[in-house]
Design an enzyme around this catalytic site. Structure first.
Site: not given
Ligand code: MN
Length: 264
Positions: A67-68, A75, A79, A81, A85, A214
């Site tokens: 595992w990590n 973002h 991904h 938004d 945001h 945005h």
């Molecule tokens: Mn973004």
């Protein structure tokens, strides 16, 4: 307890996914050290790149276990938004990854092919006219759809070419300033998806409304879905996107495994 009722709808869907009729397309970039992270002017805060650190791999640190630990900005890579945001969406209800109603993570998608335009001009802007031409061929964008801009930009595997920065900033395609309010008001889209590192064009800080995708999308409670890939495997109409971000309390977004269901 009463017997569970079912009209077989979900069984039919599952049958089509496993037996044919509905294809599942993965629209997600693989998260590794090379996955592109947005670069902002040095005076601004910076997003962490994706980083993975091994905890154990069947060794003295954990003989039975691989595992990590991982870290990255919200973002990073493909991904989601959320409206919170952007400052324009900060006071909206249900504006964060933990409060957006989950049914919003399932939506139809309309894919507009801009590969030729983006190949000729990295600063290409998708216009209302181009979307109207798309509608003439494919029908009107249904309400509550993603408008997805295909550019094949995600086929640039070299991060330098993908981010395409010079002294004047980034040069990547995105929506024209006039298209964004049109998509919200005239077509009632759920959000805007694309293949570049952000939903706005690389030069969008210079527009009359800076970063319109945005500012306006998030100001109207709509979403963004940047850094998609494999859009060449989708039809223009007739795919269903599944896009649940991680349920981060007051999260502004998160990496997301975007799946498309496509009817054959
Ligand atoms: Mn973004």
């Amino acid at each position: 307890m009463s017997k569970r009722r079912s009209n077989g709808l979900l069984n039919s869907l599952l049958g089509a996914i496993t037996g044919g009729g509905v294809r599942v397309v993965d629209l997600t970039m693989t998260l590794d050290q090379k996955v592109p992270t947005i670069v902002l002017p040095p005076e601004l805060g910076q997003s962490w790149p994706f980083r993975l650190e091994e905890i154990s791999r069947y060794d003295h640190r954990g003989p039975n276990t691989y595992w990590n630990n991982m870290s990255c900005g919200e973002h990073t890579g493909t991904h989601f938004d959320a409206p919170i945001h952007w400052i324009s969406g900060k006071d909206l209800p249900d504006n964060a990854t933990d409060t957006i109603p989950p049914e919003m993570f399932l939506a139809h998608a309309c894919v507009v092919d801009c590969t030729l335009e983006a190949e000729k001009d990295p600063d290409y802007l998708l216009t209302i006219q181009k979307v109207e031409e798309w509608e003439e061929e494919n029908g009107k964008i249904p309400p509550r759809s993603w408008l997805v801009m295909r550019t094949d930009w995600s086929m640039k595997f070299d991060p330098v070419e993908y981010l395409n920065l010079d002294d004047t900033g980034a040069h990547t395609p995105g929506p024209h300033m006039d298209l964004v309010p049109w998509l919200i008001e005239e077509r009632d889209v759920v959000g805007f998806g694309c293949e570049a590192v952000g939903t706005d064009a690389g030069q969008a800080q210079h527009f009359n409304i800076p970063f319109p995708c945005h500012h306006l999308m998030h100001g109207h409670g709509r979403f963004g879905l940047p850094a998609l890939t494999n859009l060449d495997k989708l039809p223009p109409q007739g795919s269903l996107f599944i896009t649940p971000p991680l349920k981060i309390r007051q999260g502004s977004g998160s990496p997301v495994r975007v799946l498309a269901l496509v009817e054959e």
